[in-house]
Each structure stands twice: as structure tokens, then as C-alpha cells.
Design a protein around this motif. Structure first.
Motif, PDB file in Angstrom:
ATOM      1  N   MET A   1       0.841  -1.198   0.000  1.00  0.00           N
ATOM      2  CA  MET A   1       0.000   0.000   0.000  1.00  0.00           C
ATOM      3  C   MET A   1       0.884   1.260   0.000  1.00  0.00           C
ATOM      4  SD  MET A   1      -2.629   1.205   2.938  1.00  0.00           S
ATOM      5  CE  MET A   1      -3.823   2.464   2.580  1.00  0.00           C
ATOM      6  N   LYS A   2       0.662   2.134  -0.991  1.00  0.00           N
ATOM      7  CA  LYS A   2       1.510   3.337  -1.087  1.00  0.00           C
ATOM      8  C   LYS A   2       0.745   4.546  -0.526  1.00  0.00           C
ATOM      9  CE  LYS A   2       3.883   1.690  -5.215  1.00  0.00           C
ATOM     10  NZ  LYS A   2       2.893   0.778  -5.812  1.00  0.00           N
ATOM     11  N   ILE A   3       1.383   5.223   0.429  1.00  0.00           N
ATOM     12  CA  ILE A   3       0.736   6.350   1.097  1.00  0.00           C
ATOM     13  C   ILE A   3       1.514   7.634   0.811  1.00  0.00           C
ATOM     14  CG2 ILE A   3       0.115   7.328   3.353  1.00  0.00           C
ATOM     15  CD1 ILE A   3      -0.337   4.473   4.343  1.00  0.00           C
ATOM     16  N   LEU A   4       0.787   8.664   0.395  1.00  0.00           N
ATOM     17  CA  LEU A   4       1.394   9.993   0.260  1.00  0.00           C
ATOM     18  C   LEU A   4       1.127  10.712   1.579  1.00  0.00           C
ATOM     19  CD1 LEU A   4       1.429  12.413  -2.698  1.00  0.00           C
ATOM     20  CD2 LEU A   4       0.678  13.273  -0.484  1.00  0.00           C
ATOM     21  N   ALA A   5       2.204  11.093   2.274  1.00  0.00           N
ATOM     22  CA  ALA A   5       2.067  11.654   3.626  1.00  0.00           C
ATOM     23  C   ALA A   5       2.527  13.102   3.668  1.00  0.00           C
ATOM     24  CB  ALA A   5       2.891  10.818   4.600  1.00  0.00           C
ATOM     25  N   ILE A   6       1.814  13.885   4.474  1.00  0.00           N
ATOM     26  CA  ILE A   6       2.068  15.329   4.556  1.00  0.00           C
ATOM     27  C   ILE A   6       2.328  15.719   6.008  1.00  0.00           C
ATOM     28  CG2 ILE A   6       0.988  17.603   4.223  1.00  0.00           C
ATOM     29  CD1 ILE A   6      -0.796  16.097   2.066  1.00  0.00           C
ATOM     30  N   GLU A   7       3.365  16.531   6.216  1.00  0.00           N
ATOM     31  CA  GLU A   7       3.711  16.994   7.570  1.00  0.00           C
ATOM     32  C   GLU A   7       3.904  18.518   7.518  1.00  0.00           C
ATOM     33  OE1 GLU A   7       4.483  16.395  10.857  1.00  0.00           O
ATOM     34  OE2 GLU A   7       5.508  18.322  10.963  1.00  0.00           O
ATOM     35  N   SER A   8       3.165  19.234   8.383  1.00  0.00           N
ATOM     36  CA  SER A   8       3.328  20.693   8.432  1.00  0.00           C
ATOM     37  C   SER A   8       3.072  21.208   9.848  1.00  0.00           C
ATOM     38  CB  SER A   8       2.348  21.372   7.456  1.00  0.00           C
ATOM     39  OG  SER A   8       1.015  21.246   7.931  1.00  0.00           O
ATOM     40  N   SER A   9       3.496  20.424  10.868  1.00  0.00           N
ATOM     41  CA  SER A   9       3.117  20.791  12.245  1.00  0.00           C
ATOM     42  C   SER A   9       3.929  21.941  12.814  1.00  0.00           C
ATOM     43  CB  SER A   9       3.228  19.573  13.163  1.00  0.00           C
ATOM     44  OG  SER A   9       4.582  19.189  13.292  1.00  0.00           O
ATOM     45  N   CYS A  10       5.112  22.210  12.218  1.00  0.00           N
ATOM     46  CA  CYS A  10       5.946  23.280  12.782  1.00  0.00           C
ATOM     47  C   CYS A  10       6.581  24.088  11.653  1.00  0.00           C
ATOM     48  CB  CYS A  10       6.971  22.690  13.742  1.00  0.00           C
ATOM     49  SG  CYS A  10       7.832  23.949  14.703  1.00  0.00           S
ATOM     50  N   THR A  59       4.769  18.625  -2.761  1.00  0.00           N
ATOM     51  CA  THR A  59       4.009  17.416  -3.128  1.00  0.00           C
ATOM     52  C   THR A  59       4.398  16.958  -4.536  1.00  0.00           C
ATOM     53  OG1 THR A  59       2.196  18.173  -1.740  1.00  0.00           O
ATOM     54  CG2 THR A  59       1.668  16.461  -3.361  1.00  0.00           C
ATOM     55  N   ASP A  60       4.457  17.900  -5.478  1.00  0.00           N
ATOM     56  CA  ASP A  60       4.877  17.562  -6.844  1.00  0.00           C
ATOM     57  C   ASP A  60       6.257  16.916  -6.834  1.00  0.00           C
ATOM     58  OD1 ASP A  60       2.585  18.501  -7.975  1.00  0.00           O
ATOM     59  OD2 ASP A  60       3.404  20.460  -8.557  1.00  0.00           O
ATOM     60  N   GLU A  61       7.148  17.496  -6.047  1.00  0.00           N
ATOM     61  CA  GLU A  61       8.521  17.005  -5.986  1.00  0.00           C
ATOM     62  C   GLU A  61       8.577  15.589  -5.394  1.00  0.00           C
ATOM     63  OE1 GLU A  61      11.093  18.290  -7.353  1.00  0.00           O
ATOM     64  OE2 GLU A  61      12.492  16.811  -6.518  1.00  0.00           O
ATOM     65  N   ALA A  62       7.745  15.336  -4.376  1.00  0.00           N
ATOM     66  CA  ALA A  62       7.720  13.995  -3.750  1.00  0.00           C
ATOM     67  C   ALA A  62       7.241  12.955  -4.758  1.00  0.00           C
ATOM     68  CB  ALA A  62       6.827  14.000  -2.515  1.00  0.00           C
ATOM     69  N   LEU A  63       6.230  13.314  -5.560  1.00  0.00           N
ATOM     70  CA  LEU A  63       5.732  12.380  -6.586  1.00  0.00           C
ATOM     71  C   LEU A  63       6.792  12.156  -7.662  1.00  0.00           C
ATOM     72  CD1 LEU A  63       2.060  13.688  -6.856  1.00  0.00           C
ATOM     73  CD2 LEU A  63       2.714  11.347  -6.241  1.00  0.00           C
ATOM     74  N   ALA A  66       9.638   9.990  -6.512  1.00  0.00           N
ATOM     75  CA  ALA A  66       9.234   8.571  -6.398  1.00  0.00           C
ATOM     76  C   ALA A  66       8.883   7.976  -7.761  1.00  0.00           C
ATOM     77  CB  ALA A  66       8.034   8.458  -5.458  1.00  0.00           C
ATOM     78  N   LYS A  67       8.935   8.823  -8.793  1.00  0.00           N
ATOM     79  CA  LYS A  67       8.525   8.413 -10.160  1.00  0.00           C
ATOM     80  C   LYS A  67       7.101   7.864 -10.153  1.00  0.00           C
ATOM     81  CE  LYS A  67      13.153   7.498 -11.976  1.00  0.00           C
ATOM     82  NZ  LYS A  67      13.957   7.810 -10.789  1.00  0.00           N
ATOM     83  N   MET A  68       6.219   8.627  -9.520  1.00  0.00           N
ATOM     84  CA  MET A  68       4.814   8.205  -9.415  1.00  0.00           C
ATOM     85  C   MET A  68       3.909   9.378  -9.743  1.00  0.00           C
ATOM     86  SD  MET A  68       4.697   6.010  -5.909  1.00  0.00           S
ATOM     87  CE  MET A  68       6.004   4.845  -5.531  1.00  0.00           C
ATOM     88  N   THR A  69       2.623   9.043  -9.978  1.00  0.00           N
ATOM     89  CA  THR A  69       1.590  10.080 -10.067  1.00  0.00           C
ATOM     90  C   THR A  69       0.571   9.766  -8.975  1.00  0.00           C
ATOM     91  OG1 THR A  69       0.101   8.842 -11.505  1.00  0.00           O
ATOM     92  CG2 THR A  69       1.869  10.109 -12.591  1.00  0.00           C
TER      93      THR A  69
END
Ligand code: KG4
Ligand code: ZN
Length: 334
Positions: A1-10, A59-63, A66-69
Motif C-alpha cells: 500500500m503506497k501512502i502519500l504523507a504530509i507533515e506541516s506541524s511546525c 508534493t509535486d517534488e515527492a511524486l 518517487a517516479k509516481m503520479t
């Protein structure tokens, strides 16, 4: 299972793609440290604004890395608590938008749980139960990790977190923000026995800690020396301060491990990048035959790979959010 994860707590805007909790495909971080340094600490308004500006590009850069969409992604995860409320809200709302527009499930992740999960990325064999010391800018906890999603806090700081004490002591010594790493660099060169600093005792719980007395002792020492015209050796003071923090953390963690019968010890959070803490805990665990797990430096500070790891286990335990998910600034780990 592939998860796109976001962190912006600080003050880091971070997006990562992680598969099955342990395989990191990409891990992109846009840090704001240089800007907050101008003010000596994180300015919440600036943090929120920069997250808004950065989150799409990261987010674009993370995709891309990872060579993913988005079609390759199975779920969206986001840090929703605890942290700076305006900063968290950026990640949470962006994640909700992605979940709504793609129809993929939304997984809410607790920031401290994700710091612990950073270890699963590096040590694929690591599984609860274990005892964990979490040391970050906002938290200092000794936690029984009973399963990937069950936690019992058995000790905590009564006042400042360890990272907060590092940063405040460093600021008083004139180091730039964030001062933890500056103290670490100086401490390597200094004499840790040069200055006598307190190891505060805490009444009521064997495993609770206190750092504000230690921080105040540094402030008083600097202040009194200035008034008397005595020059303080900052390198020695850094080493003495770091030794005091190591003593406090190591004594409490080793006591908890002994009394609760844990031999697998895990450390998590930004402060576990500290070279003195890493060495001390390695030595103490080796003496007792305990197995110690320290996250590699790239997973100590805030990042989204750790969020993607914890999100997998949250998903397996049925923790899926609806689109009314809100950010929460303070929330216990349990
Ligand atoms: O986990 P983290 O990145 O953010 C929070 O969740 O708070 O931790 C940040 C904290 C800061 O207080 C920073 O000064 C501290 O971790 N830190 C260090 C070191 N590197 C980062 N403290 C001591 N020594 C270090 N090498
Ligand atoms: Zn953190």
C-alpha cells in the motif's frame, strides 16, 4: 500500500511517499529554519504562510522523486496533531482536498506517534512492544509502545521539553536558532565537568523529568557572570549542559526499562540527533545487554516519511478520517 504523507506541524513543509510502513520512495522537506532564525524562534504566522506557499511544490517534488503520479497512490496521510494550529491546518486542508479530489482514504496521524514510527523505516524487523524515549522540541516522554497504535506514557517532563531547554539555553549563550545542534557541536570540544549544573528531582513519579530548573541555572550563571565581569566559557558550558541532559534522560529511561522489564529500547524525535545523547544511551544499553534503536539523522527531525510509516499502521487498525477532520494543537498520544 503506497501512502502519500504530509507533515506541516511546525517549520518544515514535508511530503513523502511510503509503502507498507517501511519502504520510503521519496522524502522531500522544505525547511523554513533560515527565516525563523532571524527572529530567534519559530514565528507561527510566517510558518503558516510558508506552508501555504510550499505545499503544492513539495508534493509535486515527492511524486516526481518517487517516479509516481497520484494514480499510483492508495491513501493520503496527514499530521493533524499536535503542533502549531495554523501550520497544521495547512497540511490538513491540503490533504482533505487531495482525498476529496482523488477519492482516496484520508489517514490522520499523531505527530509523536510518527516520530516513533521513523524507526520502522530504518529497522524493518522492529515491532512493538518496546520502550520508547521521545525527545523533541515540544515533548519529552517515556512511552510503553504496546502495539503500533497503543501507547502508555509512563514518564514525562513536568515543564520544558528537552529540545526547548536546549534551544533556550543556546539562545542565552548567543547561539542562533535552533540552538540544540549548536550546543551539540560546541559540547564535543568542551569540558563537561567545568560547570556544576543541577539534575532536578521531581516529586511524585520516578519517571517524570524536569528541564526548566536546568535551563534557569544556565541563565542565572550567564547573568551572574556578566554582572561580576567573569567571562563564561561557552564551549565548556555547552558540554556541561549537554551532560546534565544526558544524565537526566538516561537515568530515567534505564530505570523505566529495568522496572518495566523492557530490553528493546527505541529513541525518537529531533533531540535524538544529539551526539552526546546517542553515545550515552548506546553505552548504557550495551552495558545492560539491551538492544537500542536510534533513528538515522535524516529521520530524527520533522519529516513526512515517518508520517507515511505510522499512517500504514493507523490504516490497518481502521483509523480513517472523514472530511470533517480538524487540526488539534494539543493532543495526548494515547
Ligand atoms: O522533533 P523536532 O524536529 O520538532 C518537534 O517536533 O519539536 O525537534 C526539534 C528539536 C529542536 O529543539 C532542536 O533544537 C532539537 O530538536 N535538536 C537538537 C539537535 N538537533 C535538533 N537538540 C540537541 N542536539 C542536536 N543535535
Ligand atoms: Zn517533531
Amino acid at each position: 500500500m503506497k501512502i502519500l504523507a504530509i507533515e506541516s506541524s511546525c517549520d518544515e513543509t514535508a511530503v513523502a511517499i511510503v509503502e507498507d510502513g517501511t519502504k520510503m520512495h521519496s522524502n522531500i522537506i522544505a525547511t523554513q529554519i533560515a527565516e525563523h532564525r532571524l527572529y530567534g524562534g519559530v514565528v507561527p504566522e510566517i510558518a503558516s504562510r510558508r506552508h501555504c506557499e510550499n505545499i503544492v511544490g513539495v508534493t509535486d517534488e515527492a511524486l516526481r522523486a518517487a517516479k509516481m503520479t497520484l494514480d499510483d497512490i492508495d491513501a493520503i496521510a496527514v499530521t493533524y496533531a499536535p503542533g502549531l494550529i495554523g501550520a497544521l491546518l495547512v497540511g490538513v486542508n491540503f490533504a482533505k482536498g487531495l482525498s476529496l479530489s482523488t477519492g482516496k482514504p484520508l489517514i490522520p496521524v499523531h505527530h509523536i506517534r510518527s516520530h516513533i514510527a521513523a524507526n520502522y523505516l530504518e529497522y524493518k524487523e522492529l515491532k512493538p512492544p518496546f520502550l520508547c524515549l521521545v525527545v523533541s522540541g515540544g515533548h519529552t516522554h517515556i512511552i510503553e509502545v504496546k502495539s503500533h497504535t497503543e501507547f502508555k506514557v509512563i514518564g514525562r517532563t513536568r515543564d520544558d521539553a528537552a529540545g526547548e531547554a536546549f534551544d533556550k539555553a543556546a539562545r542565552a549563550m548567543g547561539y542562533p536558532y535552533p540552538g540544540g545542534i549548536e550546543i551539540d557541536k560546541a559540547a564535543v570540544l568542551g569540558n563537561p565537568l567545568a560547570y556544576k549544573l543541577p539534575r532536578p528531582r521531581v516529586e511524585g513519579s520516578e519517571y517524570d523529568m524536569s528541564f526548566s530548573g536546568l535551563k534557569t541555572a544556565v541563565l542565572n550563571l550567564l547573568h551572574n557572570s556578566e554582572q561580576k565581569g567573569i567571562e563564561v566559557n561557552k564551549v565548556d558550558l555547552s558540554a556541561s549542559f549537554q551532560l546534565a541532559v544526558c544524565d537526566i534522560l538516561s537515568d530515567k529511561l534505564m530505570l523505566a526499562a529495568k522496572n518495566f522489564g523492557y530490553t528493546n529500547i527505541v529513541v525518537a524525535g529531533g533531540v535524538c540527533a544529539n551526539s552526546g545523547i546517542r553515545k550515552r544511551l548506546s553505552d548504557e544499553c550495551a552495558k545492560r545487554g539491551y538492544k537500542l534503536y536510534l533513528p538515522p539523522l535524516k529521520y530524527c527531525g520533522d519529516n513526512a516519511a515517518m508520517v507515511g510509516s505510522q499512517a500504514y499502521f493507523e490504516y490497518l487498525s481502521g483509523n480513517i478520517a472523514s472530511l470533517d477532520l480538524n487540526a488539534i494543537s494539543t493532543l495526548p498520544i494515547g
